[in-house]
Design a protein around this motif. Structure first.
Motif, PDB file in Angstrom:
ATOM      1  N   VAL A   1       0.939   3.875  -3.135  1.00 55.82           N
ATOM      2  CA  VAL A   1      -0.249   4.531  -3.674  1.00 55.82           C
ATOM      3  C   VAL A   1      -0.078   6.042  -3.677  1.00 55.82           C
ATOM      4  CG1 VAL A   1      -1.814   2.676  -3.070  1.00 55.82           C
ATOM      5  CG2 VAL A   1      -1.454   4.539  -1.451  1.00 55.82           C
TER       6      VAL A   1
ATOM      7  N   ILE B   1       3.780  10.461  11.733  1.00 53.91           N
ATOM      8  CA  ILE B   1       2.631   9.803  12.358  1.00 53.91           C
ATOM      9  C   ILE B   1       3.077   8.462  12.940  1.00 53.91           C
ATOM     10  CG2 ILE B   1       1.827   8.928  10.115  1.00 53.91           C
ATOM     11  CD1 ILE B   1      -1.067   9.164  11.286  1.00 53.91           C
TER      12      ILE B   1
ATOM     13  N   SER C   1       0.806  -1.222   0.000  1.00 51.55           N
ATOM     14  CA  SER C   1       0.000   0.000   0.000  1.00 51.55           C
ATOM     15  C   SER C   1       0.840   1.273   0.000  1.00 51.55           C
ATOM     16  CB  SER C   1      -0.961   0.023   1.195  1.00 51.55           C
ATOM     17  OG  SER C   1      -0.391   0.671   2.312  1.00 51.55           O
ATOM     18  N   TYR C   2       2.145   1.141   0.259  1.00 56.19           N
ATOM     19  CA  TYR C   2       2.956   2.355   0.384  1.00 56.19           C
ATOM     20  C   TYR C   2       2.968   3.207  -0.863  1.00 56.19           C
ATOM     21  CZ  TYR C   2       5.012   0.092   4.434  1.00 56.19           C
ATOM     22  OH  TYR C   2       5.207  -0.521   5.624  1.00 56.19           O
TER      23      TYR C   2
ATOM     24  N   SER D   1       6.297   7.280  10.926  1.00 55.73           N
ATOM     25  CA  SER D   1       6.404   7.399   9.479  1.00 55.73           C
ATOM     26  C   SER D   1       6.379   8.869   9.115  1.00 55.73           C
ATOM     27  CB  SER D   1       5.241   6.675   8.811  1.00 55.73           C
ATOM     28  OG  SER D   1       5.302   5.308   9.133  1.00 55.73           O
TER      29      SER D   1
ATOM     30  N   VAL E   1      -8.145   2.865  13.348  1.00 58.13           N
ATOM     31  CA  VAL E   1      -7.280   3.495  12.361  1.00 58.13           C
ATOM     32  C   VAL E   1      -7.254   5.003  12.619  1.00 58.13           C
ATOM     33  CG1 VAL E   1      -6.978   4.026   9.904  1.00 58.13           C
ATOM     34  CG2 VAL E   1      -7.627   1.723  10.596  1.00 58.13           C
TER      35      VAL E   1
ATOM     36  N   PRO F   1      -1.792   5.648   1.780  1.00 61.52           N
ATOM     37  CA  PRO F   1      -1.039   4.506   2.317  1.00 61.52           C
ATOM     38  C   PRO F   1      -1.252   4.278   3.815  1.00 61.52           C
ATOM     39  CG  PRO F   1       0.412   6.395   2.058  1.00 61.52           C
ATOM     40  CD  PRO F   1      -0.933   6.817   1.514  1.00 61.52           C
ATOM     41  N   MET F   2      -1.184   3.023   4.217  1.00 61.34           N
ATOM     42  CA  MET F   2      -1.152   2.642   5.638  1.00 61.34           C
ATOM     43  C   MET F   2       0.322   2.491   5.973  1.00 61.34           C
ATOM     44  SD  MET F   2      -3.113   1.820   8.268  1.00 61.34           S
ATOM     45  CE  MET F   2      -4.729   1.438   7.565  1.00 61.34           C
ATOM     46  N   VAL F   3       0.862   3.413   6.737  1.00 65.52           N
ATOM     47  CA  VAL F   3       2.319   3.479   6.880  1.00 65.52           C
ATOM     48  C   VAL F   3       2.854   2.875   8.172  1.00 65.52           C
ATOM     49  CG1 VAL F   3       2.619   5.457   5.356  1.00 65.52           C
ATOM     50  CG2 VAL F   3       2.185   5.836   7.799  1.00 65.52           C
ATOM     51  N   GLY F   4       1.989   2.387   9.022  1.00 66.72           N
ATOM     52  CA  GLY F   4       2.517   1.793  10.243  1.00 66.72           C
ATOM     53  C   GLY F   4       1.400   1.412  11.164  1.00 66.72           C
ATOM     54  N   GLY F   5       1.793   0.985  12.338  1.00 61.83           N
ATOM     55  CA  GLY F   5       0.752   0.623  13.274  1.00 61.83           C
ATOM     56  C   GLY F   5       1.272  -0.186  14.411  1.00 61.83           C
ATOM     57  N   HIS F   6       0.359  -0.614  15.196  1.00 58.29           N
ATOM     58  CA  HIS F   6       0.694  -1.372  16.393  1.00 58.29           C
ATOM     59  C   HIS F   6      -0.222  -2.587  16.460  1.00 58.29           C
ATOM     60  CE1 HIS F   6       2.149  -1.890  20.512  1.00 58.29           C
ATOM     61  NE2 HIS F   6       0.945  -2.400  20.714  1.00 58.29           N
ATOM     62  N   LEU F   7       0.378  -3.737  16.639  1.00 57.38           N
ATOM     63  CA  LEU F   7      -0.398  -4.965  16.735  1.00 57.38           C
ATOM     64  C   LEU F   7      -0.312  -5.513  18.153  1.00 57.38           C
ATOM     65  CD1 LEU F   7      -1.866  -7.418  15.339  1.00 57.38           C
ATOM     66  CD2 LEU F   7       0.425  -8.370  15.013  1.00 57.38           C
TER      67      LEU F   7
ATOM     68  N   ALA G   1       1.701   5.188  15.931  1.00 51.24           N
ATOM     69  CA  ALA G   1       0.600   4.661  16.752  1.00 51.24           C
ATOM     70  C   ALA G   1       1.157   3.635  17.721  1.00 51.24           C
ATOM     71  CB  ALA G   1      -0.462   4.016  15.873  1.00 51.24           C
TER      72      ALA G   1
ATOM     73  N   ASP H   1       8.650   4.806   6.243  1.00 49.90           N
ATOM     74  CA  ASP H   1       7.458   4.070   6.656  1.00 49.90           C
ATOM     75  C   ASP H   1       7.796   3.036   7.713  1.00 49.90           C
ATOM     76  OD1 ASP H   1       8.459   1.953   4.976  1.00 49.90           O
ATOM     77  OD2 ASP H   1       7.615   3.049   3.287  1.00 49.90           O
ATOM     78  N   ILE H   2       7.098   1.901   7.719  1.00 51.25           N
ATOM     79  CA  ILE H   2       7.286   0.922   8.787  1.00 51.25           C
ATOM     80  C   ILE H   2       8.769   0.566   8.951  1.00 51.25           C
ATOM     81  CG2 ILE H   2       6.792  -1.454   9.499  1.00 51.25           C
ATOM     82  CD1 ILE H   2       4.064  -1.188   8.158  1.00 51.25           C
TER      83      ILE H   2
ATOM     84  N   ILE I   1      -8.126   5.610  20.381  1.00 52.36           N
ATOM     85  CA  ILE I   1      -9.194   4.662  20.097  1.00 52.36           C
ATOM     86  C   ILE I   1      -9.324   3.772  21.318  1.00 52.36           C
ATOM     87  CG2 ILE I   1      -9.930   2.749  18.645  1.00 52.36           C
ATOM     88  CD1 ILE I   1      -8.088   4.248  16.465  1.00 52.36           C
TER      89      ILE I   1
ATOM     90  N   ALA J   1      -1.770   9.889   5.080  1.00 51.23           N
ATOM     91  CA  ALA J   1      -1.364   8.536   5.464  1.00 51.23           C
ATOM     92  C   ALA J   1      -2.163   8.089   6.688  1.00 51.23           C
ATOM     93  CB  ALA J   1       0.129   8.504   5.788  1.00 51.23           C
ATOM     94  N   MET J   2      -2.165   6.788   6.905  1.00 49.99           N
ATOM     95  CA  MET J   2      -2.877   6.216   8.045  1.00 49.99           C
ATOM     96  C   MET J   2      -1.958   5.315   8.861  1.00 49.99           C
ATOM     97  SD  MET J   2      -6.358   5.122   6.045  1.00 49.99           S
ATOM     98  CE  MET J   2      -5.351   4.497   4.705  1.00 49.99           C
ATOM     99  N   VAL J   3      -2.327   5.120  10.124  1.00 46.65           N
ATOM    100  CA  VAL J   3      -1.710   4.085  10.961  1.00 46.65           C
ATOM    101  C   VAL J   3      -2.843   3.310  11.622  1.00 46.65           C
ATOM    102  CG1 VAL J   3       0.482   5.252  11.455  1.00 46.65           C
ATOM    103  CG2 VAL J   3      -1.512   5.714  12.893  1.00 46.65           C
ATOM    104  N   ASN J   4      -2.549   2.086  12.025  1.00 38.21           N
ATOM    105  CA  ASN J   4      -3.623   1.304  12.640  1.00 38.21           C
ATOM    106  C   ASN J   4      -3.188   0.705  13.963  1.00 38.21           C
ATOM    107  OD1 ASN J   4      -2.604  -1.579  12.249  1.00 38.21           O
ATOM    108  ND2 ASN J   4      -2.447  -0.714  10.192  1.00 38.21           N
ATOM    109  N   ILE J   5      -4.186   0.391  14.773  1.00 40.90           N
ATOM    110  CA  ILE J   5      -3.958  -0.335  16.013  1.00 40.90           C
ATOM    111  C   ILE J   5      -4.887  -1.531  15.985  1.00 40.90           C
ATOM    112  CG2 ILE J   5      -4.155  -0.254  18.510  1.00 40.90           C
ATOM    113  CD1 ILE J   5      -3.646   2.886  18.014  1.00 40.90           C
TER     114      ILE J   5
END
Lengths: 334, 334
Positions: A42, A67, A39-40, A55, B152, B135-141, A69, A49-50, A109, B105-109
Motif C-alpha cells: 500500500v 520499527i 498490506s505491504y 522493519s 497496534v 502497511p502493517m509491517v510486523g508484530g508479535h503474536l 514490536a 518487512d516481516i 500497550i 507503518a504499523m506493528v501489532n501485538i
C-alpha cells in the motif's frame, strides 16, 4: 578437552535444540505473515518487512525509520513482573541494535488485572529505560484488563545503505557468534543469560553503538540478535530469510564455561548477535567487539544448501535444521 | 430551531458528557504517566511525549519521528473482531494525522485465544491498511494467549517546526471542530461514527494529507484527533495539556442531523479533529477541508480560565469540565 561434546551427548544436544520451545513456537508466526503480506504494497516506502528483527521504512536522504514490536511471555509476567518490564526494553532495543540502528523511543500497550503486578512492571520498564538510554514515551493502558500483559514497540533510525538485515547472507560468508560472556543466568529464569542488569549503563549502551559502528563501516553482511530461539535457532532464522544453509563448529561458539552446552544454546543473552562477514573483516570485528565485553568468534560458514549442520570436536556432523523438513519459521517467499 | 437544545435537556446533555465512560476511563492513564516520566530524560531527543496523540523524537534536519500506540477495547474485540482490526488501523493513523504527520507503518501485538476471532481480526487489519494506505509491517503474536487482545503501534514522520501539538493553544485562539459528516453510526457500535468504510480510499487518504497541508503552512496552532472521549472530552484534553479553558457554542459544532446531540458528542468519528487557530486563518481552514468532505466550523474561543463552558442557543452557559474538580486527565505538570 574441557568443553568437548561426545557423540551420544552430541545427538542429545541436537535433539534438545530441535525440540526447544523457543524454536518450535516460532512457526505459528507464519500465519500472521502470510495474511498481512498483502498490506505491504500500500506504500512504496517499505524496504524491509516481516522476517527481520525490525522493519525499515524509507524516509529519504538515505535514512530509514526502523520499527519493531515484542510482547513478553505470560510466564515471565506472572512470576516476575519487574523482570518482564526490564526485558521488554532489552528485547526491543536489541532488535534495533541488530539492524545497525540507533534506538530512539518506545511505546507500550499494557493490560492490567492485578495492581501489584502493574507497579513492579512499571518499575522494571523504568529501570530498563535508564539502563539502555531509550525513553518510553507513551502507550496505551487497558485499565480493565482481564489479564496482565505487556507489549512494547520501538522506533529507531539507520542509514538505508548500511542496514544489517537477515537477507544479506551469501555462500562463503563466515558466521560470527558474538556474545557478552560476562554475566549470569537470571536466578528465576535460567535461560535468561543476563549481562546487563549489573553492568554499568555506559558499557551496555556502548555495546549497541559498537554494532552501529561496524554496520556503518560495512564490516557486517547480515545479522540478527540472538533471541528466544537461542544461538542456533536464531542463526537458522537468518539462514531461512537468506535462503541459505550453514556448517557450524559447536566448540567455536563463544561460551561461558559455567553453563552447560544445552542451556547455553537455548539462552537468551543480554547482548548477543549472529553476524555473517567476509573473511578479511572477521579479525577486526572480533577485536573491536572485545573492547565492549562482547566475545566474537568465527563458528562456521554459509553454504548454498538449505540445512544447518553442527560439527563437534571429533568431526562428527549432525543436521539440526532443514528448511524443507523442520524450519524454525518459513520465510514468506515459500 | 431544528437542533435547539433547551435548558433542561441542556443540563442533561452536559451531565451525560461528564459521566460518559469514554471520558471517565481516561483518568487512570495518570498513573502510567507519572511513573514513566522519569525515563524521558535518558535521551535528549524527545520533543513531545505523553500528553499528545503521538510522541515526537528529533532526528535532525528539522525532522521528527512520531510514534503512538493504541489498544482496542475488549468489548469491540469480542463482538466484532473484524471491526476491531479495522479500527486499530484507523485510530493509529488518526493519531499521526492529528500531529500534522505522515503515517509510515504499523506493528501489532496480538494475543489470541479463539482462532475464529483471529482470522476476522487479521482481515479487518488488512482492509484497514488498504483503506488508509499504511502497511502493517510486523508484530508479535502471543500464540498461547489467555485472551483475545490487540495492540497496534504506528510510526510517522513530520517537520519539527510544523508539528500540531496539544501544547500550543493560546488565549484568544478560535476553536475549530472539523468532522466528516458524510457517514453513519456503525450498526453494532452506535458511537462509532463511521465515515471511512464505505468511502473511496483516495478521499480517506486525502483527508490525512489535508491536515498535513494545513500544518506545514502554519494554519493550525494546536490540535488533536477526536477519539474515545468524544468532541468535548477531546477538546478538554487539549486544553488541559495547554493549561487553558474555553467557551464553546454547542450549536456551532458541525453535526450530522440524524444523530442526537448526546450520541454526537460521545461519538468517535472516522475523521474528526479539534484545532485552534488565529481568527484570520479560520475561513481558509473551513474552505480547504470542505473539499475533503470535512465540515469545519469555529465553535468558540480559548480562555485563560481552566474550565470548559458550553453555551446553548438561548445563551445559557454550563461548566462541563473544570481542571481542578473534574479533569479528563491531569497533565503531567500537575
Amino acid at each position: 578437552m574441557m568443553d568437548g561434546v561426545f557423540i551420544s551427548d552430541f545427538k542429545n544436544l541436537v535433539k534438545a535444540v530441535q525440540e526447544f520451545e523457543g524454536v518450535t513456537r516460532k512457526s505459528s508466526i507464519d500465519t500472521v505473515t502470510s495474511l498481512l503480506t498483502e498490506s505491504y504494497n500500500v506504500s512504496g516506502d517499505v524496504v524491509i518487512d516481516i522476517g527481520d528483527d525490525a522493519s525499515a521504512i524509507d524516509i529519504g536522504n538515505n535514512q530509514v525509520v526502523l520499527i519493531a514490536a515484542d510482547g513478553i511471555w505470560g510466564q515471565i509476567m506472572n512470576v516476575n513482573p519487574y523482570w518482564a518490564g526490564y526485558c521488554s526494553v532489552l528485547v526491543n532495543v536489541n532488535d534495533i541494535a541488530a539492524m545497525g540502528g540507533k534506538p530512539l523511543a518506545m511505546v507500550n500497550i499494557m493490560s492490567v488485572k492485578h495492581d501489584e503486578i502493574y507497579e513492579n512492571l512499571l518499575a522494571g520498564i523504568k529501570d530498563g529505560c535508564l539502563k539502555f538510554g531509550v525513553p518510553m514515551v507513551g502507550g496505551h493502558l487497558h485499565p480493565d484488563g482481564e489479564v496482565d500483559s505487556l507489549g512494547v514497540a520501538i522506533v529507531g533510525i539507520a542509514k538505508k545503505d548500511k542496514l544489517i538485515t537477515s537477507f544479506g547472507a551469501e555462500v562463503g560468508d563466515k558466521i560470527i557468534v558474538a556474545i557478552d560472556l560476562d554475566g549470569k543466568p537470571h536466578e528465576m529464569f535460567e535461560l535468561n543469560w543476563d549481562t546487563t542488569y549489573d553492568k554499568d549503563k555506559q558499557l551496555v549502551q556502548d555495546q549497541i553503538t559498537a554494532v552501529q559502528y561496524l554496520a556503518e563501516r560495512d564490516y557486517i553482511k547480515s545479522g540478527k540478535d540472538i533471541s528466544n530461539p537461542g544461538i542456533l535457532g536464531t542463526l537458522e532464522m537468518l539462514l531461512e530469510t537468506s535462503d541459505k544453509g550453514a556448517i557450524v563448529n559447536l566448540e567455536d561458539i563463544p561460551k561461558n564455561e559455567n553453563i552447560s552446552w544445552e542451556n547455553w544454546l537455548k539462552s537468551y543473552p543480554g547482548s548477543g548477535f549472529i553476524f555473517t562477514a567476509n573473511e578479511e573483516n572477521c579479525e577486526f570485528i572480533k577485536k573491536y567487539l572485545k573492547d565492549y565485553s562482547i566475545e566474537a568468534n568465527v563458528v562456521g560458514e554459509v553454504t548454498g544448501e538449505c540445512s544447518l549442520y553442527l560439527v563437534n570436536g571429533d568431526g562428527e556432523k549432525l543436521e539440526v535444521f532443514n528448511q524443507k523438513t523442520n524450519p524454525v519459521f518459513k520465510s514468506k517467499k515459500e
